[in-house]
Design a protein around this motif. Structure first.
Motif, PDB file in Angstrom:
ATOM      1  N   SER A 215      17.524 -17.082 -14.305  1.00 17.99           N
ATOM      2  CA  SER A 215      17.889 -17.516 -12.959  1.00 17.99           C
ATOM      3  C   SER A 215      19.115 -18.421 -12.940  1.00 17.99           C
ATOM      4  O   SER A 215      20.054 -18.205 -12.166  1.00 17.99           O
ATOM      5  CB  SER A 215      16.700 -18.237 -12.317  1.00 17.99           C
TER       6      SER A 215
ATOM      7  N   SER B 132      23.026 -17.355 -11.748  1.00 18.37           N
ATOM      8  CA  SER B 132      23.582 -18.055 -10.584  1.00 18.37           C
ATOM      9  C   SER B 132      24.955 -18.625 -10.893  1.00 18.37           C
ATOM     10  O   SER B 132      25.876 -18.540 -10.070  1.00 18.37           O
ATOM     11  CB  SER B 132      22.631 -19.166 -10.131  1.00 18.37           C
TER      12      SER B 132
ATOM     13  N   ALA C  47      27.477 -15.583 -11.210  1.00 17.77           N
ATOM     14  CA  ALA C  47      27.799 -14.960  -9.927  1.00 17.77           C
ATOM     15  C   ALA C  47      28.689 -15.865  -9.086  1.00 17.77           C
ATOM     16  O   ALA C  47      29.661 -15.398  -8.468  1.00 17.77           O
ATOM     17  CB  ALA C  47      26.514 -14.632  -9.171  1.00 17.77           C
TER      18      ALA C  47
ATOM     19  N   GLY D 200      17.649 -11.159 -16.186  1.00 18.24           N
ATOM     20  CA  GLY D 200      16.670 -11.722 -15.256  1.00 18.24           C
ATOM     21  C   GLY D 200      15.771 -12.743 -15.902  1.00 18.24           C
ATOM     22  O   GLY D 200      15.111 -13.522 -15.218  1.00 18.24           O
TER      23      GLY D 200
ATOM     24  N   LEU E  53      11.889 -13.076 -13.855  1.00 18.08           N
ATOM     25  CA  LEU E  53      11.765 -11.699 -13.384  1.00 18.08           C
ATOM     26  C   LEU E  53      10.779 -10.895 -14.212  1.00 18.08           C
ATOM     27  O   LEU E  53       9.952 -10.160 -13.666  1.00 18.08           O
ATOM     28  CB  LEU E  53      13.128 -11.009 -13.410  1.00 18.08           C
TER      29      LEU E  53
ATOM     30  N   ILE F 255      13.303  -5.519  -8.053  1.00 19.49           N
ATOM     31  CA  ILE F 255      14.191  -6.685  -8.082  1.00 19.49           C
ATOM     32  C   ILE F 255      15.240  -6.577  -9.179  1.00 19.49           C
ATOM     33  O   ILE F 255      16.341  -7.115  -9.057  1.00 19.49           O
ATOM     34  CB  ILE F 255      13.351  -7.974  -8.265  1.00 19.49           C
TER      35      ILE F 255
ATOM     36  N   PRO G  88      17.547  -4.488 -10.239  1.00 20.86           N
ATOM     37  CA  PRO G  88      18.961  -4.159 -10.010  1.00 20.86           C
ATOM     38  C   PRO G  88      19.807  -5.346  -9.578  1.00 20.86           C
ATOM     39  O   PRO G  88      21.002  -5.405  -9.882  1.00 20.86           O
ATOM     40  CB  PRO G  88      18.886  -3.088  -8.908  1.00 20.86           C
ATOM     41  N   HIS G  89      19.194  -6.294  -8.875  1.00 16.91           N
ATOM     42  CA  HIS G  89      19.942  -7.477  -8.436  1.00 16.91           C
ATOM     43  C   HIS G  89      20.374  -8.331  -9.621  1.00 16.91           C
ATOM     44  O   HIS G  89      21.389  -9.040  -9.541  1.00 16.91           O
ATOM     45  CB  HIS G  89      19.077  -8.299  -7.478  1.00 16.91           C
ATOM     46  N   ASP G  90      19.602  -8.270 -10.706  1.00 17.10           N
ATOM     47  CA  ASP G  90      19.904  -9.072 -11.896  1.00 17.10           C
ATOM     48  C   ASP G  90      20.513  -8.238 -13.018  1.00 17.10           C
ATOM     49  O   ASP G  90      20.667  -8.716 -14.142  1.00 17.10           O
ATOM     50  CB  ASP G  90      18.614  -9.718 -12.431  1.00 17.10           C
ATOM     51  N   SER G  91      20.869  -7.019 -12.739  1.00 15.48           N
ATOM     52  CA  SER G  91      21.235  -6.078 -13.795  1.00 15.48           C
ATOM     53  C   SER G  91      22.628  -6.308 -14.370  1.00 15.48           C
ATOM     54  O   SER G  91      23.510  -6.916 -13.740  1.00 15.48           O
ATOM     55  CB  SER G  91      21.161  -4.642 -13.261  1.00 15.48           C
TER      56      SER G  91
ATOM     57  N   ARG H 238      25.297  -4.706 -12.083  1.00 15.71           N
ATOM     58  CA  ARG H 238      25.708  -5.489 -10.912  1.00 15.71           C
ATOM     59  C   ARG H 238      26.677  -6.589 -11.310  1.00 15.71           C
ATOM     60  O   ARG H 238      27.693  -6.809 -10.638  1.00 15.71           O
ATOM     61  CB  ARG H 238      24.488  -6.100 -10.219  1.00 15.71           C
TER      62      ARG H 238
END
Length: 476
Positions: A16, A20, A23, A41, A45, A96, A98-101, A104
């Motif tokens: 996490s 963050s 990104a 993740g 995750l 979930i 894919p958001h942390d992949s 991405r």
């Protein structure tokens, strides 16, 4: 041949906090390298918050029959399919993920290296055959399940949160060592999904929370059939023909054994620092984690550490909070200082148990007799009565000037109410503000307003207030 990269920021760990930071930095056009040897993740995750809350959702659904009968609806007996509940857990993770992949983050402009990272000097990290020389480094390697030195534990099969969610069949009798949030959540989940469950806690279960409110959760679990042995030490573990036997010793010296089919070790977390070669980077650390200053900088000023690896409050939202502070410091050169007084937490049992800010004891140590504890019972809330969810209590801790210093709550949707209270604590709001907002009726949020209004409960009996009222009546 070694490849050399010279990004602005190198982040080690794609949990996490690390994600963050990566990104946010990439969004501002900063060159970032993200190194992760495991799953994108991180623990949250894959083996922590997400799967545990998904399993709790299935467990809550298993009580639909009892809840329905109380409200006049007969749904028929529930039939638990543990394998399908496990499928739900992994479907949620997959939704979930894919958001942390990796894909991405590479799309955001981050260079992702799926390698083990280790420092080779104060300004250099080696990840596989790639050498990274960054202006700043952020260590976000998280934590792993702590395994205590229990005699015989290494001779028996046992579960941690990292393996628990691989079970496809409900344990016949799950023994949980550890009565903290993870242990109690998983005890209730498995009990509702068909397992017999025994929790063994060396001290008090949910011991970091308000003892009065924690007792309500403990009573709820016991009423559902969970056996909770408090102030009971584990003296050893032995393998049996059908599972495991846990030898225990109570506070008064009595010895006994508990036999079960499965054993879950939920005795806390330990920071992941192994193999980072922190000594070569000049980064001070101990078994408690990496040492950081209030701005999350390590003993090497180029290197920050965030989240669980710092050994502080080990929550996903704390890692996210740390990430914001680090971005503020690295990108904008603005002062950033961790304030643990603002951090909320929630244990997602039924009823939920939440906290934010100072505890009552901490508040009294700082402010003495200027502290007032205000209460509102769920039984006095119309929404709770309508839904048959009347077990619970809210406590607001008011300091000098009526400022909200902290809050504790137990009851349905306690975690959602803590959101409001967390905002109030962070913005230094007073009882005047909390008593003055308009809550839609009927909602559980009215609990906050009702508790805050009680701060002024003595005003009608104050002779000076009464004289002012009488005086103003003269003017019509």
């Amino acid at each position: 041949m070694t490849t050399v990269l010279k990004p602005d920021i190198c982040v080690i760990g794609a949990g996490s906090g690390g994600l963050s930071v990566a990104a946010a930095a990439a969004a501002f056009g900063v060159e970032v390298v993200l190194v992760e040897q495991g799953k994108m993740g991180g623990d949250c995750l894959n083996t922590g918050c997400v799967p545990s809350k998904a399993l709790l959702a299935s467990a809550k659904a298993a009580l639909a029959e009892a809840a329905g009968k109380k409200l006049g609806v007969d749904l028929g007996p529930a039939r638990v399919d543990f394998a399908r509940a496990n499928d739900h857990v992994h479907q949620v993770i997959a939704a979930i993920a894919p958001h942390d992949s990796e894909e991405r983050f590479e799309g955001l402009g981050v260079t992702v290296l799926k390698e083990h990272a280790r420092f080779t000097g104060p300004d250099c990290v080696l990840a596989g055959d790639t050498e990274i020389r960054a202006r700043r480094f952020v260590i976000a390697t998280g934590s792993r399940a702590a395994v205590p030195p229990i005699p015989g534990l290494d001779t028996v099969p046992y579960l941690t949160n990292e393996t628990l969610f691989d079970l496809r069949k409900a344990p016949e009798h799950l023994i949980v060592i550890g009565g903290g949030p993870i242990g109690m959540e998983m005890a209730q989940a498995h009990s509702r999904l068909g397992s017999r469950v025994t929790v063994i806690e060396a001290q008090k279960a949910l011991g970091k929370d308000d003892s009065e409110l924690a007792a309500i959760v403990i009573d709820a679990l016991r009423s559902e059939g969970v056996t909770i042995l408090e102030e009971t030490k584990v003296a050893g573990v032995e393998k049996t023909a059908t599972g495991v036997s846990v030898n225990v010793e109570t506070a008064n010296g009595d010895r006994n054994s508990v036999e079960g089919s499965h054993l879950l070790v939920a005795t806390g977390r330990t920071p992941t620092v192994d193999g980072l070669d922190l000594e070569k980077a000049g980064v001070a650390y101990s078994r408690k984690g990496i040492e950081v200053d209030p701005g999350l900088r390590t003993s090497n000023r180029r290197i920050y550490a965030i989240g669980d690896v710092t050994g502080g409050l080990q929550f996903t939202h704390v890692a996210g909070y740390h990430a914001g502070l680090v971005i503020r410091s690295i990108l904008f050169r603005l002062p950033a200082k961790e304030n643990r007084d603002l951090i909320p937490w929630v244990t997602y049992t039924s009823p939920e148990l939440g906290h934010v800010g100072l505890t009552e004891a901490e508040a009294r140590r700082r402010h003495g007799d200027k502290v007032k504890v205000l209460r509102a019972q769920y039984s006095g809330n119309d929404r709770a009565q309508a839904e048959g969810k009347t077990v619970g209590c809210l406590k607001l801790i008011a300091g000098p000037g009526g400022r909200l210093l902290g809050a504790d709550i137990v009851g349905t949707q306690a975690g959602e109410i803590v959101n409001l209270l967390s905002l109030a604590v962070s913005q230094k709001m007073t009882m005047k503000a909390l008593a003055g907002f308009v809550a839609p009726y009927p909602t559980l949020g009215e609990l906050v307003r009702r508790a805050a209004i009680s701060y002024y409960g003595e005003a009608p009996n104050n002779p000076w207030v009464r004289r002012v009222v009488q005086f103003l009546r003269i003017f019509g």
